[in-house]
Design an enzyme around this catalytic site. Structure first.
Site, PDB file in Angstrom:
ATOM      1  N   ASP A 174       8.799 -23.447 -68.711  1.00 35.46           N
ATOM      2  CA  ASP A 174      10.071 -22.530 -69.204  1.00 35.46           C
ATOM      3  C   ASP A 174      10.966 -22.463 -68.023  1.00 35.46           C
ATOM      4  O   ASP A 174      10.613 -23.096 -67.186  1.00 35.46           O
ATOM      5  CB  ASP A 174       9.792 -21.144 -69.617  1.00 35.46           C
ATOM      6  CG  ASP A 174       9.194 -20.517 -68.523  1.00 35.46           C
ATOM      7  OD1 ASP A 174       8.632 -20.746 -67.540  1.00 35.46           O
ATOM      8  OD2 ASP A 174       9.467 -19.155 -68.441  1.00 35.46           O
ATOM      9  N   HIS A 492       2.352 -28.197 -70.959  1.00 37.57           N
ATOM     10  CA  HIS A 492       3.401 -27.546 -71.683  1.00 37.57           C
ATOM     11  C   HIS A 492       4.378 -27.194 -70.480  1.00 37.57           C
ATOM     12  O   HIS A 492       4.378 -26.339 -69.794  1.00 37.57           O
ATOM     13  CB  HIS A 492       2.989 -26.026 -72.038  1.00 37.57           C
ATOM     14  CG  HIS A 492       3.979 -25.358 -72.732  1.00 37.57           C
ATOM     15  ND1 HIS A 492       3.957 -25.249 -74.267  1.00 37.57           N
ATOM     16  CD2 HIS A 492       4.599 -24.427 -72.381  1.00 37.57           C
ATOM     17  CE1 HIS A 492       4.836 -24.292 -74.590  1.00 37.57           C
ATOM     18  NE2 HIS A 492       5.294 -23.647 -73.280  1.00 37.57           N
ATOM     19  N   ASP A 538      -5.949 -30.590 -73.946  1.00 41.48           N
ATOM     20  CA  ASP A 538      -4.894 -31.272 -73.313  1.00 41.48           C
ATOM     21  C   ASP A 538      -3.725 -31.366 -74.620  1.00 41.48           C
ATOM     22  O   ASP A 538      -3.584 -32.582 -74.851  1.00 41.48           O
ATOM     23  CB  ASP A 538      -5.227 -32.868 -72.777  1.00 41.48           C
ATOM     24  CG  ASP A 538      -4.087 -33.366 -71.895  1.00 41.48           C
ATOM     25  OD1 ASP A 538      -3.058 -32.847 -71.681  1.00 41.48           O
ATOM     26  OD2 ASP A 538      -4.323 -34.590 -71.646  1.00 41.48           O
ATOM     27  N   GLU A 547      -0.311 -24.961 -69.526  1.00 41.78           N
ATOM     28  CA  GLU A 547       1.067 -24.906 -69.224  1.00 41.78           C
ATOM     29  C   GLU A 547       1.026 -25.227 -67.506  1.00 41.78           C
ATOM     30  O   GLU A 547      -0.180 -25.323 -67.161  1.00 41.78           O
ATOM     31  CB  GLU A 547       1.749 -23.610 -69.149  1.00 41.78           C
ATOM     32  CG  GLU A 547       3.191 -23.563 -68.821  1.00 41.78           C
ATOM     33  CD  GLU A 547       3.960 -22.355 -69.260  1.00 41.78           C
ATOM     34  OE1 GLU A 547       3.468 -21.644 -70.170  1.00 41.78           O
ATOM     35  OE2 GLU A 547       5.173 -22.160 -69.040  1.00 41.78           O
TER      36      GLU A 547
HETATM   37  O1  G3I Z   1      -7.415 -10.224 -65.365  1.00 37.11           O
HETATM   38  C1  G3I Z   1      -7.484 -10.126 -66.847  1.00 37.11           C
HETATM   39  C2  G3I Z   1      -9.196  -9.808 -67.036  1.00 37.11           C
HETATM   40  O2  G3I Z   1      -9.843  -8.590 -66.163  1.00 37.11           O
HETATM   41  C3  G3I Z   1      -9.302  -9.696 -68.497  1.00 37.11           C
HETATM   42  O3  G3I Z   1     -10.784  -9.754 -68.485  1.00 37.11           O
HETATM   43  C4  G3I Z   1      -8.713 -10.615 -69.147  1.00 37.11           C
HETATM   44  C5  G3I Z   1      -8.966 -10.600 -70.863  1.00 37.11           C
HETATM   45  O4  G3I Z   1      -8.022 -11.516 -71.388  1.00 37.11           O
HETATM   46  O5  G3I Z   1      -7.475 -10.704 -68.949  1.00 37.11           O
HETATM   47  C6  G3I Z   1      -6.960 -11.027 -67.511  1.00 37.11           C
HETATM   48  O6  G3I Z   1      -5.865 -10.933 -67.820  1.00 37.11           O
HETATM   49  C7  G3I Z   1      -4.974 -11.998 -67.964  1.00 37.11           C
HETATM   50  C8  G3I Z   1      -3.758 -12.525 -66.837  1.00 37.11           C
HETATM   51  O7  G3I Z   1      -3.159 -13.318 -67.358  1.00 37.11           O
HETATM   52  C9  G3I Z   1      -4.752 -12.926 -65.882  1.00 37.11           C
HETATM   53  O8  G3I Z   1      -3.929 -13.406 -64.865  1.00 37.11           O
HETATM   54  C10 G3I Z   1      -4.033 -11.759 -69.283  1.00 37.11           C
HETATM   55  O9  G3I Z   1      -4.974 -11.466 -70.325  1.00 37.11           O
HETATM   56  C11 G3I Z   1      -3.259 -12.842 -69.718  1.00 37.11           C
HETATM   57  O10 G3I Z   1      -2.566 -12.242 -70.789  1.00 37.11           O
HETATM   58  C12 G3I Z   1      -2.316 -12.939 -68.471  1.00 37.11           C
HETATM   59  O11 G3I Z   1      -1.469 -14.220 -68.712  1.00 37.11           O
HETATM   60  C13 G3I Z   1      -0.258 -14.226 -68.024  1.00 37.11           C
HETATM   61  C14 G3I Z   1       0.546 -14.837 -69.264  1.00 37.11           C
HETATM   62  O12 G3I Z   1       1.959 -15.057 -68.420  1.00 37.11           O
HETATM   63  C15 G3I Z   1       1.163 -13.752 -70.246  1.00 37.11           C
HETATM   64  O13 G3I Z   1       1.544 -12.748 -69.590  1.00 37.11           O
HETATM   65  C16 G3I Z   1      -0.412 -15.287 -66.908  1.00 37.11           C
HETATM   66  O14 G3I Z   1      -1.224 -14.431 -65.965  1.00 37.11           O
HETATM   67  C17 G3I Z   1       0.740 -15.738 -66.264  1.00 37.11           C
HETATM   68  O15 G3I Z   1       0.608 -16.621 -65.479  1.00 37.11           O
HETATM   69  C18 G3I Z   1       1.768 -16.252 -67.307  1.00 37.11           C
HETATM   70  O16 G3I Z   1       2.872 -16.565 -66.936  1.00 37.11           O
HETATM   71  C19 G3I Z   1       3.719 -17.272 -67.735  1.00 37.11           C
HETATM   72  C20 G3I Z   1       5.242 -16.404 -67.846  1.00 37.11           C
HETATM   73  O17 G3I Z   1       4.970 -15.171 -68.342  1.00 37.11           O
HETATM   74  C21 G3I Z   1       6.292 -17.130 -68.318  1.00 37.11           C
HETATM   75  N1  G3I Z   1       6.514 -18.472 -67.623  1.00 37.11           N
HETATM   76  C22 G3I Z   1       5.191 -19.221 -67.802  1.00 37.11           C
HETATM   77  C23 G3I Z   1       4.027 -18.395 -67.001  1.00 37.11           C
HETATM   78  C24 G3I Z   1       2.766 -19.361 -67.238  1.00 37.11           C
HETATM   79  O18 G3I Z   1       2.056 -19.451 -68.230  1.00 37.11           O
HETATM   80  O1  9MR Z   2       7.059 -22.028 -73.349  1.00 34.81           O
HETATM   81  C1  9MR Z   2       6.655 -20.625 -73.371  1.00 34.81           C
HETATM   82  C2  9MR Z   2       5.827 -20.519 -72.195  1.00 34.81           C
HETATM   83  O2  9MR Z   2       6.425 -20.687 -70.823  1.00 34.81           O
HETATM   84  C3  9MR Z   2       5.251 -18.956 -71.951  1.00 34.81           C
HETATM   85  O3  9MR Z   2       4.153 -19.233 -70.927  1.00 34.81           O
HETATM   86  C4  9MR Z   2       4.636 -18.583 -73.198  1.00 34.81           C
HETATM   87  C5  9MR Z   2       4.052 -17.300 -73.283  1.00 34.81           C
HETATM   88  O4  9MR Z   2       5.048 -16.358 -72.995  1.00 34.81           O
HETATM   89  O5  9MR Z   2       5.563 -18.643 -74.354  1.00 34.81           O
HETATM   90  C6  9MR Z   2       5.984 -20.123 -74.549  1.00 34.81           C
HETATM   91  O6  9MR Z   2       6.825 -20.126 -75.608  1.00 34.81           O
HETATM   92  C7  9MR Z   2       6.429 -20.151 -76.567  1.00 34.81           C
HETATM   93  C8  9MR Z   2       6.722 -18.833 -77.369  1.00 34.81           C
HETATM   94  O7  9MR Z   2       6.197 -17.674 -76.652  1.00 34.81           O
HETATM   95  C9  9MR Z   2       6.239 -18.627 -78.844  1.00 34.81           C
HETATM   96  N1  9MR Z   2       6.931 -19.685 -79.539  1.00 34.81           N
HETATM   97  C10 9MR Z   2       6.922 -20.938 -79.126  1.00 34.81           C
HETATM   98  C11 9MR Z   2       6.956 -21.252 -77.563  1.00 34.81           C
HETATM   99  C12 9MR Z   2       6.438 -22.357 -76.873  1.00 34.81           C
HETATM  100  O8  9MR Z   2       7.054 -23.652 -77.513  1.00 34.81           O
END
Ligand code: G3I
Ligand code: 9MR
Ligand code: ZN
Length: 564
Positions: A174, A492, A538, A547
Site C-alpha cells: 500500500d 501484493h 503466490d 504482501e
Molecule cells: O502474534 C500473534 C500471535 O500470538 C497469535 O497467536 C496470532 C493468531 O492469529 O496472531 C499473531 O498476531 C498477528 C500479528 O500480525 C503478528 O505480528 C495478527 O493476528 C495479525 O493480524 C497481525 O497482522 C498485521 C497486519 O498488518 C494486520 O493488522 C501484521 O503484523 C502487519 O505486518 C500488517 O501490516 C500491514 C499494515 O497494516 C498496512 N500496510 C501493509 C502491512 C503489511 O501487510
Molecule cells: O492492500 C492492502 C494491504 O496493504 C493491507 O495489508 C491489507 C490489510 O489491511 O489490505 C489491503 O487492502 C485490501 C483491503 O483491506 C480490502 N479490499 C481489498 C484491498 C486489496 O486490494
C-alpha cells in the site's frame, strides 16, 4: 503484471532436457564458501545418493549420501539432508539426485549475498514517496513519477488544513506511511550500519544521492527519517501515520488520488506513545550514525528525540486505533512501555546521560529476551536491552543479566533450528502474518548474540534462516523477488501490479506462510487444515501471505550484511 512464464533457457543451453525438481530445496543465491552447505530433499521415495555438479558442464565436484528422512510436522514433508559442506571451491553448481532430478542452480563463493543485499536494500529506493523513482538501465520500465506531493491534517489529528507531505517510504504493497513500522524498520537498518558498517561504507546503491560523501545505506535511510521528522508536532509528540482513509486500488503511486492525511488518535493528545517512543529511539540512533557525515542533521535528530522523550513522560501510554472512517493499517499496539524503554536506551547510548540510564535501569527487568518470539513492530524490547549492552552500558548487573538471557535464548534457538527438518528457527506458532520476517528476525537475534559472544554456531543458525528464505523451504521458492532461479512472482505490491513489467519490483521479501489466512484468496485456495508452513500462495490478492513490507525487508538486509 503481465502473465509470466519462466522458461528454462539454461537447461537447453547446458544440454539438460530436465527442468529442476522442486523436491530439491537449495538456497538459490548460494552458500558462503567457508560455511556449512546443506540442501534438502523432500520426496516420497527415499533417495540415497547425490552429486553436486558444475552448472556449466555437469562435471561432478562432490558425491555424498542423503541423511535419514525426518518428518516435519509444520509442513507435513518428509525431509532428507544433503550435506556438501566440504565443497568449498567457488563456482555455480546444482545438485543431482538420481530418481528425483536436478536442483535449481546456486553459487558457492566468498560474496554470494552481495547481489541479493544490493537488491534488498535498494528496494527502499523503489518505495520512495514524494520523488520520481527510476531503477535505471538494469531494470528498464521500473519507475514511477513523484507521488503524494500534497497532504492534509485529518480531523483525528487535532488540527486542520494542508500539510506539507515530505519524503518517506511507502509502507508495503500500500502507499501509507506509518511511524511505528518506520521505527522498527529504520532502527533495524541503522543497526545494520552500526554493526556492519565497515563492509557497507563503500557499497553504492545507485540512488540520486550516490557519491555525495555519505554512505548510500545512510542516504537511503535518511529519506524515511525526513518523513518521520515531519510527523512530529510542536509539543514533541508524533502522529502515528499518514495515509488515505481507505486503501486505493492497484494503481501506480502517482495515480493515487486519495487524500494523504496525517491521522491521529481522535482525542487529546492526538499523538500516540508507541509512535513517539519509536521515533525517539530512531532519532537517537540517527544522532550517532549521521554525526560523522552531517553533524547538523545529527543534532537536529537528537533535539527531536529529546522532545519526543519529554512528551512520553507526560503521555506514557496513549495507544492508537483507527479513528472512525479510517480503514488503513493500524499497527495497533496496546502497550507502549517497550517503545519507551527503547527510546531511553538509545538516548542513553547516544548521550551517555544519567537520566536516560536511570529510566532504563528502573524498568528493564520488566522485559525479557526470549527464544520464541523475536523483535517485531509490536515488540521492540529486545532492541532496548541489546543496545544497552552493545553501547557499553556500565551497570554490571544489568549488562550481565541481559547478556546471559540473550545467549541462553540464542542457544535454545540454535538447538531448535538444528532439530527442525527444514533447519529454520520458526515454531508452529510463528507462522503468522509476515512469518518470513519472523525467520529473518530470529536470524538477526542470533547475529546479535554472536556480537555479544562470538560463536560460529550462532552465525550458522542465522544463515539457516536465510537459506530458508532463499529457497530451502517447502515451496522450493526464493521469497525475494528477482533473486534465484525460482523466485515468487505475484507480490501484493501496487507498483508491481499496476506497471507493465513482466517481473515484480526486485529485492522484495514476501510475507510468507500465515496460518491465520486473513484474506479471501487464502481462504478460497488453502484448506483450513493444511499444516502452517504450507499456508502460502503466490497470488497478488493474498495480502495476508504475499504482501511485501519495509519492516520485513529490514531484518533480511541485516542478516545478509551480517553473515557475509
Ligand atoms: O502474534 C500473534 C500471535 O500470538 C497469535 O497467536 C496470532 C493468531 O492469529 O496472531 C499473531 O498476531 C498477528 C500479528 O500480525 C503478528 O505480528 C495478527 O493476528 C495479525 O493480524 C497481525 O497482522 C498485521 C497486519 O498488518 C494486520 O493488522 C501484521 O503484523 C502487519 O505486518 C500488517 O501490516 C500491514 C499494515 O497494516 C498496512 N500496510 C501493509 C502491512 C503489511 O501487510
Ligand atoms: O492492500 C492492502 C494491504 O496493504 C493491507 O495489508 C491489507 C490489510 O489491511 O489490505 C489491503 O487492502 C485490501 C483491503 O483491506 C480490502 N479490499 C481489498 C484491498 C486489496 O486490494
Ligand atoms: Zn507516494
Amino acid at each position: 503484471m503481465a502473465g509470466k512464464f519462466v522458461l528454462w533457457l539454461t537447461a537447453a543451453a547446458c544440454g539438460f532436457a530436465q527442468a529442476p525438481a522442486v523436491e530439491i530445496r537449495v538456497d538459490q543465491a548460494g552458500y558462503p564458501a567457508g560455511g556449512p552447505k546443506v540442501a534438502l530433499v523432500a520426496a516420497k521415495a527415499a533417495a540415497g545418493e547425490f552429486t553436486v555438479r558444475r552448472a556449466a558442464d555437469g562435471i561432478v565436484e562432490f558425491r555424498g549420501k542423503l541423511g535419514e528422512p525426518a518428518a516435519d510436522a509444520d509442513s507435513g514433508d518428509r525431509v532428507q539432508a544433503a550435506d556438501f559442506s566440504k565443497l568449498a571451491k567457488p563456482g555455480k553448481y546444482y545438485l543431482d539426485v538420481p530418481g528425483i532430478g536436478r536442483s535449481w542452480t546456486f553459487a558457492v563463493g566468498a560474496d554470494v549475498y552481495a547481489r541479493p543485499w544490493y537488491l534488498a536494500m535498494r528496494s527502499y529506493y523503489g518505495q520512495r514517496c514524494g520523488i520520481a523513482v527510476d531503477l535505471g538501465k538494469e531494470f528498464p520500465g521500473y519507475r514511477h513519477a513523484a507521488c503524494h506531493l500534497t497532504g492534509a491534517m485529518h480531523a483525528s489529528s487535532g488540527t486542520e488544513g494542508d500539510h506539507v507531505s515530505k519524503a518517506g517510504w511507502h509502507d508495503a504493497g500500500d502507499y501509507g506511511r506509518y511511524v511505528v513500522n518506520s521505527g522498527i524498520t529504520t532502527g533495524t537498518l541503522l543497526w545494520t550500519w552500526e554493526m556492519f558498517g565497515a563492509r557497507l561504507r563503500d557499497v553504492k546503491l545507485d540512488i540520486p544521492e550516490s557519491g555525495n560523501g555519505t554512505p548510500d545505506i545512510l542516504n537511503e535511510i535518511r529519506w524515511n527519517l525526513e518523513w518521520m521528522l515531519s510527523m512530529q508536532d510542536d509539543d514533541g509528540g508524533v502522529w502515528p501515520k499518514q495515509t488515505s482513509e481507505r486503501f486505493p486500488g492497484f494503481v501506480m503511486p502517482e495515480k493515487d488520488t486519495t487524500v494523504s492525511y496525517v491521522i491521529g488518535t481522535g482525542k487529546e493528545p492526538f499523538k500516540s506513545s508507541c509512535a513517539t517512543g519509536d521515533f525517539a529511539a530512531v532519532m537517537a540512533i540517527s544522532a550517532r550514525a549521521y554525526k560523522p557525515f552531517d553533524a547538523a542533521f545529527a543534532a537536529r535528530a537528537l533535539r527531536a528525540a529529546r522532545e519526543a522523550w519529554a512528551w512520553l513522560g507526560k503521555y506514557p501510554n496513549v495507544t492508537f486505533t483507527n479513528p472512525a472512517g479510517v480503514a488503513t493499517g493500524a499497527y495497533g499496539d496496546g502497550n507502549c512501555s517497550d517503545e519507551r524503554l527503547w527510546a531511553a536506551a538509545e538516548l542513553h547510548r547516544a548521550t551517555g546521560e544519567r537520566a536516560f540510564e536511570e529510566y532504563f535501569l528502573a524498568n528493564y527487568a520488566n522485559f525479557q529476551i526470549r527464544a520464541a518470539g523475536p523483535q517485531s513492530w509490536g515488540n521492540v524490547a529486545p532492541l532496548a536491552l541489546w543496545t544497552y549492552v552493545l553501547g557499553g552500558g556500565k551497570d554490571e548487573a544489568a549488562a550481565r543479566e541481559i547478556r546471559a538471557e540473550s545467549l541462553s535464548a540464542a542457544d535454545e534457538i540454535v538447538r531448535r533450528t538444528a532439530a527442525n527438518p527444514y533447519h529454520v528457527s520458526l515454531t508452529a506458532r510463528d507462522y503468522v502474518w509476515g512469518s518470513n520476517s519472523v525467520a529473518a528476525n530470529y536470524g538477526m537475534q542470533l547475529l546479535v548474540a554472536n556480537a555479544l559472544q562470538r560463536d560460529a554456531k550462532y552465525v550458522d543458525a542465522a544463515l539457516d534462516n536465510l537459506h530458508y528464505l532463499l529457497g530451502r523451504n517447502t515451496f522450493s521458492v526464493s521469497w525475494v523477488t528477482q533473486v534465484g532461479e525460482n523466485p515468487f512472482h505475484h507480490p501484493h505490491h501496487r507498483p508491481s501490479g499496476a506497471d507493465t513489467n513482466a517481473e515484480p519490483w526486485p529485492g522484495l521479501l514476501s510475507g510468507g506462510p500465515n496460518r491465520g489466512r486473513q484474506d479471501n484468496a487464502m481462504r478460497a485456495k488453502l484448506a483450513a487444515d493444511l499444516p502452517p508452513a504450507k499456508m502460502w500462495i503466490d497470488e497478488q490478492e493474498a495480502y495476508a501471505a504475499n504482501e511485501v513490507a519495509i519492516n520485513w525487508n529490514a531484518p533480511l538486509v541485516f542478516l545478509m550484511a551480517g553473515v557475509r
